[in-house]
Design a protein around this motif. Structure first.
Motif, PDB file in Angstrom:
ATOM      1  N   GLU A 147     -12.415  -1.706   3.564  1.00 52.28           N
ATOM      2  CA  GLU A 147     -12.237  -3.154   3.618  1.00 52.28           C
ATOM      3  C   GLU A 147     -11.003  -3.629   2.839  1.00 52.28           C
ATOM      4  OE1 GLU A 147     -15.004  -2.499   0.029  1.00 52.28           O
ATOM      5  OE2 GLU A 147     -14.694  -1.582   1.989  1.00 52.28           O
ATOM      6  N   PHE A 148     -10.473  -2.789   1.948  1.00 52.16           N
ATOM      7  CA  PHE A 148      -9.276  -3.181   1.194  1.00 52.16           C
ATOM      8  C   PHE A 148      -8.024  -3.184   2.073  1.00 52.16           C
ATOM      9  CE2 PHE A 148     -11.341  -1.354  -2.887  1.00 52.16           C
ATOM     10  CZ  PHE A 148     -12.047  -2.522  -3.079  1.00 52.16           C
ATOM     11  N   GLU A 149      -8.057  -2.451   3.168  1.00 49.82           N
ATOM     12  CA  GLU A 149      -6.940  -2.408   4.121  1.00 49.82           C
ATOM     13  C   GLU A 149      -5.602  -2.160   3.427  1.00 49.82           C
ATOM     14  OE1 GLU A 149      -7.046  -5.822   6.685  1.00 49.82           O
ATOM     15  OE2 GLU A 149      -9.102  -5.425   7.306  1.00 49.82           O
ATOM     16  N   VAL A 150      -5.545  -1.065   2.688  1.00 57.30           N
ATOM     17  CA  VAL A 150      -4.300  -0.691   2.003  1.00 57.30           C
ATOM     18  C   VAL A 150      -3.676   0.518   2.687  1.00 57.30           C
ATOM     19  CG1 VAL A 150      -5.065  -1.638  -0.205  1.00 57.30           C
ATOM     20  CG2 VAL A 150      -5.462   0.776   0.299  1.00 57.30           C
ATOM     21  N   ASP A 151      -2.412   0.704   2.463  1.00 55.74           N
ATOM     22  CA  ASP A 151      -1.660   1.821   3.029  1.00 55.74           C
ATOM     23  C   ASP A 151      -1.885   3.062   2.155  1.00 55.74           C
ATOM     24  OD1 ASP A 151       0.318   3.691   3.678  1.00 55.74           O
ATOM     25  OD2 ASP A 151       1.849   2.163   4.033  1.00 55.74           O
ATOM     26  N   ARG A 152      -2.603   4.052   2.696  1.00 57.73           N
ATOM     27  CA  ARG A 152      -2.908   5.288   1.957  1.00 57.73           C
ATOM     28  C   ARG A 152      -1.646   5.990   1.483  1.00 57.73           C
ATOM     29  NH1 ARG A 152      -5.136   9.816   2.324  1.00 57.73           N
ATOM     30  NH2 ARG A 152      -7.164   9.985   1.374  1.00 57.73           N
TER      31      ARG A 152
ATOM     32  N   ARG B 227     -14.351  -1.752 -12.101  1.00 58.47           N
ATOM     33  CA  ARG B 227     -15.423  -0.766 -11.921  1.00 58.47           C
ATOM     34  C   ARG B 227     -16.411  -1.253 -10.877  1.00 58.47           C
ATOM     35  NH1 ARG B 227     -20.024   1.694 -15.954  1.00 58.47           N
ATOM     36  NH2 ARG B 227     -20.360   3.566 -14.733  1.00 58.47           N
ATOM     37  N   GLU B 228     -16.784  -2.527 -10.955  1.00 56.58           N
ATOM     38  CA  GLU B 228     -17.707  -3.094  -9.970  1.00 56.58           C
ATOM     39  C   GLU B 228     -17.111  -3.056  -8.575  1.00 56.58           C
ATOM     40  OE1 GLU B 228     -19.269  -6.949 -10.992  1.00 56.58           O
ATOM     41  OE2 GLU B 228     -19.535  -6.334 -13.089  1.00 56.58           O
ATOM     42  N   MET B 229     -15.833  -3.305  -8.451  1.00 53.36           N
ATOM     43  CA  MET B 229     -15.164  -3.319  -7.146  1.00 53.36           C
ATOM     44  C   MET B 229     -15.010  -1.917  -6.561  1.00 53.36           C
ATOM     45  SD  MET B 229     -12.027  -6.017  -7.758  1.00 53.36           S
ATOM     46  CE  MET B 229     -11.147  -5.465  -6.310  1.00 53.36           C
ATOM     47  N   PHE B 230     -14.653  -0.947  -7.404  1.00 52.09           N
ATOM     48  CA  PHE B 230     -14.191   0.344  -6.929  1.00 52.09           C
ATOM     49  C   PHE B 230     -15.231   1.450  -6.949  1.00 52.09           C
ATOM     50  CE2 PHE B 230      -9.916  -1.135  -8.792  1.00 52.09           C
ATOM     51  CZ  PHE B 230      -9.647  -1.893  -7.673  1.00 52.09           C
TER      52      PHE B 230
END
Length: 178
Positions: A41-46, A174-177
């Motif tokens: 859901e973060f839609e980041v470029d790996r 921490r909660e997010m990841f």
């Protein structure tokens, strides 16, 4: 972009420091990529996450930290903005943002002024999700104890030196990841 070629351009003459940088950065990159994989859901470029994680500490070469083979003229806390300057010069402004804003869980402008830190007066808190992921992942790996992963409680205690706001940011990550 070939981050190994870029690292070699600056580190080939210091093989012990190059090894420290590569081992630490690979650990950070692997943790950051595992966060990305758990959170589509973060839609980041790996690819960007891997590159930026591998380059986030490139500025340590300018700092004095003999325990990890750094013999430069600057204080260690300066490695972020020094690495960012190097990466901007190399045409990598997004990677530079990661390098500049990964120390602690971010350093505020107010901290720079209040603590008279040897940093240009600006805010050094992560501004993008990519910066936050890499900053968070970085906290679990020390360059002076390569190969070891620090437990969360020890990392959190280490963050306290940057103040309550830094711990609050770290706890939110921490909660997010995790």
């Amino acid at each position: 972009m070939d981050y190994i070629e870029l690292i070699d351009r600056y580190y080939s003459h210091v093989p012990e420091l190059r090894e420290v940088l590569l081992v630490h950065s690979r650990q950070v990159a692997e943790r950051a990529l595992s966060i990305v994989d758990k959170h589509p859901e973060f839609e980041v470029d790996r690819n960007f996450i891997e590159e930026a994680a591998m380059l986030h500490d490139i500025g340590i070469i300018y700092c004095d930290a003999p325990k990890i083979h750094c013999h430069g003229n600057h204080q260690y806390i300066e490695h972020g903005y020094l690495g960012a300057e190097l990466l901007r010069k190399e045409g990598l402004p997004l990677h530079a943002g990661v390098a500049e804003r990964h120390t602690g869980s971010g350093i505020t402008l107010e901290q720079v002024i209040r603590e008279n830190l040897p940093l240009p007066e600006r805010d050094y808190c992560p501004k993008t999700i990519e910066e936050e992921i890499i900053c968070y992942a970085d906290k679990f790996y020390s360059k002076s104890h390569l190969g070891e992963e620090l437990p969360y409680d020890k990392v959190r205690n280490n963050i306290w030196r940057y103040g309550h706001g830094a711990v609050t940011r770290f706890d939110r990550w921490r909660e997010m990841f995790e």
